[in-house]
Scaffold this active site. Sequence first.
Site, PDB file in Angstrom:
ATOM      1  N   GLN A  95      40.141  -0.564  52.368  1.00  0.00           N
ATOM      2  CA  GLN A  95      38.922   0.201  52.639  1.00  0.00           C
ATOM      3  C   GLN A  95      39.261   1.634  53.017  1.00  0.00           C
ATOM      4  O   GLN A  95      39.899   1.900  54.033  1.00  0.00           O
ATOM      5  CB  GLN A  95      38.090  -0.435  53.759  1.00  0.00           C
ATOM      6  N   CYS A 101      31.953  -1.395  54.438  1.00  0.00           N
ATOM      7  CA  CYS A 101      32.585  -2.713  54.541  1.00  0.00           C
ATOM      8  C   CYS A 101      31.774  -3.780  53.812  1.00  0.00           C
ATOM      9  O   CYS A 101      32.336  -4.749  53.291  1.00  0.00           O
ATOM     10  CB  CYS A 101      32.821  -3.107  55.990  1.00  0.00           C
ATOM     11  N   HIS A 175      30.553  -5.633  61.062  1.00  0.00           N
ATOM     12  CA  HIS A 175      31.571  -5.519  60.011  1.00  0.00           C
ATOM     13  C   HIS A 175      31.457  -6.753  59.119  1.00  0.00           C
ATOM     14  O   HIS A 175      30.963  -7.798  59.537  1.00  0.00           O
ATOM     15  CB  HIS A 175      32.963  -5.443  60.650  1.00  0.00           C
ATOM     16  N   ASP A 192      39.578  -8.509  53.855  1.00  0.00           N
ATOM     17  CA  ASP A 192      38.964  -7.473  54.674  1.00  0.00           C
ATOM     18  C   ASP A 192      39.726  -6.186  54.388  1.00  0.00           C
ATOM     19  O   ASP A 192      40.943  -6.124  54.603  1.00  0.00           O
ATOM     20  CB  ASP A 192      39.065  -7.861  56.149  1.00  0.00           C
TER      21      ASP A 192
END
Length: 243
Positions: A95, A101, A175, A192
Amino acid sequence: MPEPRRKHYIPLESNPEVFTKLIHALGVSSAFEFIDVLSLDDPDLIAMMPRPVLALILAFPAIGEDYNKKLEEQNRTREIYTGSGEGEDTVWYKQTIGNACGLYAILHSISNVPAKDFITPDSAIARLLATITPLAPEERALALEASDEVEEAHRHAGNSGVTSVPNPEDDVDHHYLAFVKSHKNNRVYELDGMNKGPVETGVTLAEGEDVFGDAGRRLVKEMIEREDNVGFSLTALVPVKSL
């Protein structure tokens, strides 16, 4: 501390309709959608879920410095991921876009499903995958930042929720991350973009088992129970039930 962001996107509302609009705009077949997961325990509600569940997206509280410290602690012992190409167990995006996100969790979900009958040929997501698959994580991140098609689809989705639209550079208090099954080895990965790479959860699914089976639900429940907050929500990528 998180790296400085070159770009910021409107934070996505935790809303399966918004997620579904975005994946259809990117080129995922209309035969698939996101839906809310209503229970991890109730047998009747579990039985109502369309199957197979292709991915799960968990939204959870992630507030300020406390979250950053927790993230730094988790990443301290993890190696920086350098994978690329067709040999990857999972497709992972680092990211580098602020407040995106939700987009990364969605991309992690749809990029790790076999493309046949799922992704429309010559669509935005098909072109993105063709571009990023051979790239290492840093170059992959830059390619995603440069995708006007993804940015435009995300902008429309970000403006389509029912809550007021925040400023792209505002701090957000939730998130998103995704749980997917690798089609290479049936292992479940936590994906993630704020981590150093894909995180293998230690769960390997039986042949034909999806991520909402007993092992997958237990994994999500354990993660929720480890946290000291409320406010979790879970969405699932599934076939449209009426088809």
